[in-house]
Design a protein around this motif. Sequence first.
Motif, mmCIF file in Angstrom:
data_model
loop_
_atom_site.group_PDB
_atom_site.id
_atom_site.type_symbol
_atom_site.label_atom_id
_atom_site.label_comp_id
_atom_site.label_asym_id
_atom_site.label_seq_id
_atom_site.Cartn_x
_atom_site.Cartn_y
_atom_site.Cartn_z
ATOM 1 N N THR A 1 0.833 -1.200 0.000
ATOM 2 C CA THR A 1 0.000 0.000 0.000
ATOM 3 C C THR A 1 0.869 1.253 0.000
ATOM 4 O OG1 THR A 1 -1.813 -1.118 1.143
ATOM 5 C CG2 THR A 1 -1.765 1.284 1.251
ATOM 6 N N ALA A 2 1.845 1.301 0.870
ATOM 7 C CA ALA A 2 2.714 2.477 0.940
ATOM 8 C C ALA A 2 3.506 2.678 -0.345
ATOM 9 C CB ALA A 2 3.669 2.343 2.123
ATOM 10 N N MET A 3 3.840 1.560 -1.037
ATOM 11 C CA MET A 3 4.640 1.637 -2.265
ATOM 12 C C MET A 3 3.787 1.491 -3.524
ATOM 13 S SD MET A 3 7.943 1.999 -1.560
ATOM 14 C CE MET A 3 8.882 1.280 -2.917
ATOM 15 N N GLY A 4 2.481 1.614 -3.401
ATOM 16 C CA GLY A 4 1.611 1.297 -4.522
ATOM 17 C C GLY A 4 1.554 2.314 -5.638
ATOM 18 N N TRP A 5 1.863 3.570 -5.354
ATOM 19 C CA TRP A 5 1.718 4.625 -6.355
ATOM 20 C C TRP A 5 2.996 5.454 -6.402
ATOM 21 C CZ3 TRP A 5 -1.733 3.053 -2.758
ATOM 22 C CH2 TRP A 5 -2.979 2.601 -3.200
ATOM 23 N N GLN A 6 3.288 5.973 -7.550
ATOM 24 C CA GLN A 6 4.447 6.875 -7.658
ATOM 25 C C GLN A 6 4.094 8.260 -7.136
ATOM 26 O OE1 GLN A 6 5.706 8.361 -11.560
ATOM 27 N NE2 GLN A 6 7.812 7.787 -11.054
ATOM 28 N N GLN A 7 2.870 8.706 -7.405
ATOM 29 C CA GLN A 7 2.400 10.018 -6.962
ATOM 30 C C GLN A 7 1.598 9.827 -5.677
ATOM 31 O OE1 GLN A 7 0.713 10.586 -10.987
ATOM 32 N NE2 GLN A 7 1.829 12.517 -11.033
ATOM 33 N N ARG A 8 2.129 10.328 -4.560
ATOM 34 C CA ARG A 8 1.636 9.916 -3.248
ATOM 35 C C ARG A 8 1.087 11.047 -2.378
ATOM 36 N NH1 ARG A 8 7.263 6.638 -2.977
ATOM 37 N NH2 ARG A 8 6.548 4.711 -3.977
ATOM 38 N N ASP A 9 0.958 12.244 -2.922
ATOM 39 C CA ASP A 9 0.549 13.369 -2.075
ATOM 40 C C ASP A 9 -0.812 13.164 -1.430
ATOM 41 O OD1 ASP A 9 2.890 14.512 -2.848
ATOM 42 O OD2 ASP A 9 2.011 16.223 -3.907
ATOM 43 N N TRP A 10 -1.669 12.357 -2.035
ATOM 44 C CA TRP A 10 -3.022 12.177 -1.496
ATOM 45 C C TRP A 10 -3.041 11.320 -0.234
ATOM 46 C CZ3 TRP A 10 -5.111 7.138 -1.767
ATOM 47 C CH2 TRP A 10 -4.430 6.245 -2.609
ATOM 48 N N TYR A 11 -1.903 10.653 0.079
ATOM 49 C CA TYR A 11 -1.856 9.895 1.336
ATOM 50 C C TYR A 11 -0.556 10.082 2.111
ATOM 51 C CZ TYR A 11 0.920 6.274 -1.124
ATOM 52 O OH TYR A 11 1.876 5.590 -1.834
ATOM 53 N N LEU A 12 0.375 10.843 1.563
ATOM 54 C CA LEU A 12 1.673 11.001 2.216
ATOM 55 C C LEU A 12 2.194 12.415 1.977
ATOM 56 C CD1 LEU A 12 4.136 9.815 3.680
ATOM 57 C CD2 LEU A 12 4.919 8.929 1.484
ATOM 58 N N ALA A 13 2.228 13.231 3.043
ATOM 59 C CA ALA A 13 2.664 14.617 2.914
ATOM 60 C C ALA A 13 4.132 14.695 2.513
ATOM 61 C CB ALA A 13 2.438 15.359 4.229
ATOM 62 N N PRO A 14 4.479 15.512 1.520
ATOM 63 C CA PRO A 14 5.866 15.597 1.054
ATOM 64 C C PRO A 14 6.864 15.940 2.151
ATOM 65 C CG PRO A 14 4.392 16.704 -0.479
ATOM 66 C CD PRO A 14 3.569 16.355 0.728
ATOM 67 N N GLU A 15 6.456 16.737 3.131
ATOM 68 C CA GLU A 15 7.410 17.194 4.143
ATOM 69 C C GLU A 15 7.864 16.087 5.090
ATOM 70 O OE1 GLU A 15 3.240 18.614 5.437
ATOM 71 O OE2 GLU A 15 4.416 18.482 3.574
ATOM 72 N N VAL A 16 7.140 14.985 5.178
ATOM 73 C CA VAL A 16 7.550 13.912 6.092
ATOM 74 C C VAL A 16 8.358 12.823 5.383
ATOM 75 C CG1 VAL A 16 5.505 14.342 7.489
ATOM 76 C CG2 VAL A 16 5.491 12.461 5.848
ATOM 77 N N ARG A 17 8.427 12.877 4.074
ATOM 78 C CA ARG A 17 9.071 11.791 3.318
ATOM 79 C C ARG A 17 10.548 11.585 3.634
ATOM 80 N NH1 ARG A 17 6.265 12.765 -2.631
ATOM 81 N NH2 ARG A 17 4.115 12.764 -1.838
ATOM 82 N N PRO A 18 11.342 12.638 3.790
ATOM 83 C CA PRO A 18 12.779 12.410 4.017
ATOM 84 C C PRO A 18 13.083 11.504 5.203
ATOM 85 C CG PRO A 18 12.383 14.707 3.475
ATOM 86 C CD PRO A 18 11.043 14.071 3.672
ATOM 87 N N ARG A 19 12.221 11.470 6.202
ATOM 88 C CA ARG A 19 12.499 10.655 7.387
ATOM 89 C C ARG A 19 11.918 9.251 7.277
ATOM 90 N NH1 ARG A 19 11.234 14.044 12.639
ATOM 91 N NH2 ARG A 19 12.617 12.480 13.547
ATOM 92 N N LEU A 20 11.094 9.020 6.253
ATOM 93 C CA LEU A 20 10.439 7.726 6.097
ATOM 94 C C LEU A 20 11.007 6.879 4.961
ATOM 95 C CD1 LEU A 20 6.704 8.782 6.612
ATOM 96 C CD2 LEU A 20 8.167 7.559 8.227
ATOM 97 N N PHE A 21 11.869 7.475 4.135
ATOM 98 C CA PHE A 21 12.447 6.759 3.007
ATOM 99 C C PHE A 21 13.962 6.698 3.137
ATOM 100 C CE2 PHE A 21 8.371 7.981 1.371
ATOM 101 C CZ PHE A 21 8.039 7.043 0.409
ATOM 102 N N ASP A 22 14.549 5.624 2.581
ATOM 103 C CA ASP A 22 16.006 5.599 2.505
ATOM 104 C C ASP A 22 16.445 6.311 1.228
ATOM 105 O OD1 ASP A 22 15.746 3.855 0.344
ATOM 106 O OD2 ASP A 22 16.613 2.136 1.352
ATOM 107 N N ARG A 23 17.735 6.348 0.957
ATOM 108 C CA ARG A 23 18.245 7.109 -0.172
ATOM 109 C C ARG A 23 17.888 6.498 -1.519
ATOM 110 N NH1 ARG A 23 24.370 8.809 1.886
ATOM 111 N NH2 ARG A 23 23.677 10.067 3.685
ATOM 112 N N SER A 24 17.472 5.238 -1.523
ATOM 113 C CA SER A 24 17.101 4.575 -2.780
ATOM 114 C C SER A 24 15.603 4.628 -3.053
ATOM 115 C CB SER A 24 17.567 3.119 -2.748
ATOM 116 O OG SER A 24 18.974 3.039 -2.644
ATOM 117 N N GLY A 25 14.858 5.289 -2.175
ATOM 118 C CA GLY A 25 13.419 5.404 -2.385
ATOM 119 C C GLY A 25 12.598 4.301 -1.767
#
Length: 393
Positions: A297-321
């Motif tokens: 579910t978390a990796m299901g879409w490339q465009q994720r703003d509708w369920y994942l705020a851009p500002e929190v992504r750096p702490r939830l992803f590793d450097r490879s995405g």
Amino acid sequence: MEARRYVGGAERRARLAMRQRLAGQARAGTPEQVAGSLVALHGTDPATVYLAVGARLAEPAKTVPETERALYEDRTLVRMHGMRHTVFVFPTALTAVVHASTGLAVAARERAALLAHMAAAGAPDAAWLREVEESTLAALARRGQATAAELARDEPRLREQFVYGAGKSYEGVHRVSTRLLKVLGVEGKVVRGRPLGSWTSSQFRWALAPEHEELDTAAAQAELLGRWLTACGPATEADLKWWTGWRVTDVRRALSAIGAEPVSLDEGTGFVARGDTEPVPGPGAPWAALLPGLDPTAMGWQQRDWYLAPEVRPRLFDRSGNIGPTVWWDGRVIGGWAQRPDGEIVWRVLDESGVGREARAAVEKEAERLHGWLGTTRITPRFRTPLEKELVG
């Protein structure tokens, strides 16, 4: 021209809650139901499969024995290479579709690359490799399941080594067994069997792939895309291209073949399966979930703003995405979680919008639920993310 119906973020999150089996009343009875609803479970990290299933089972205590039954006894689920050259767990009935839709093209590139690397190193040629392959498959058929080392006892040429990238910064010594078994996996001839250790182990035995018919590539692509849109639609063309790893021409051909219907999204034009344009009833109440790293579910879409705020992504992803463990509230990722060495499940909210006392109580209940079925098992995600490392301390 008839106006396209607009599907907003709230409706997409309602679809996600029910079709991805995350809301309480949508939870499944078996791992097969989970995999069937999601089409595929990420299998790169072995623990992800079990954690993704456990988050969606009505009785999570059954997660490990039932998933092992499905994978290794009934073989109703199979771990194999799929989209984007990634290992997934699929319903066994989908193996032919996955192989024809995505595996064939990747397999041709993988075999060609192996032969080119061997030739550059002065290693034996394609005829030699074919002999080793046939002998290896015969040995695997006799054994049922085997490790690479066990197969090398039957076919000693698997121990041969060659230098890859001589003179380059990435120069290394490759063993024929490692590269050949990888190629055979992508070609749909072998799959991963039981792990050598517990269900969290990343070392697997190999087994012959389930027999399946050879399908037409275009028809298989249409079948796979139709299943995915039913589970995850609406999605944009960019989402579909990213998830499948196909060329855009393949995506468009498959969309046309299944009669996918366009809808309007905040990101632009999206698509749903034919006849799936009407609003979908939501769960009726907010819900919480703790999902593992690489969860489908978390990796299901490339465009994720509708369920994942851009500002929190750096702490939830590793450097490879690769996304790490996530905390969800009512269809949005609001933070992340981790398991400490003593087994405690700890979590932190990163997106405070709409997160009150009810949300925190629901998340804590999910943390207790997860802790309850994990018991003494300790989980360390294969791909560590900044927040997960911080929470572990």
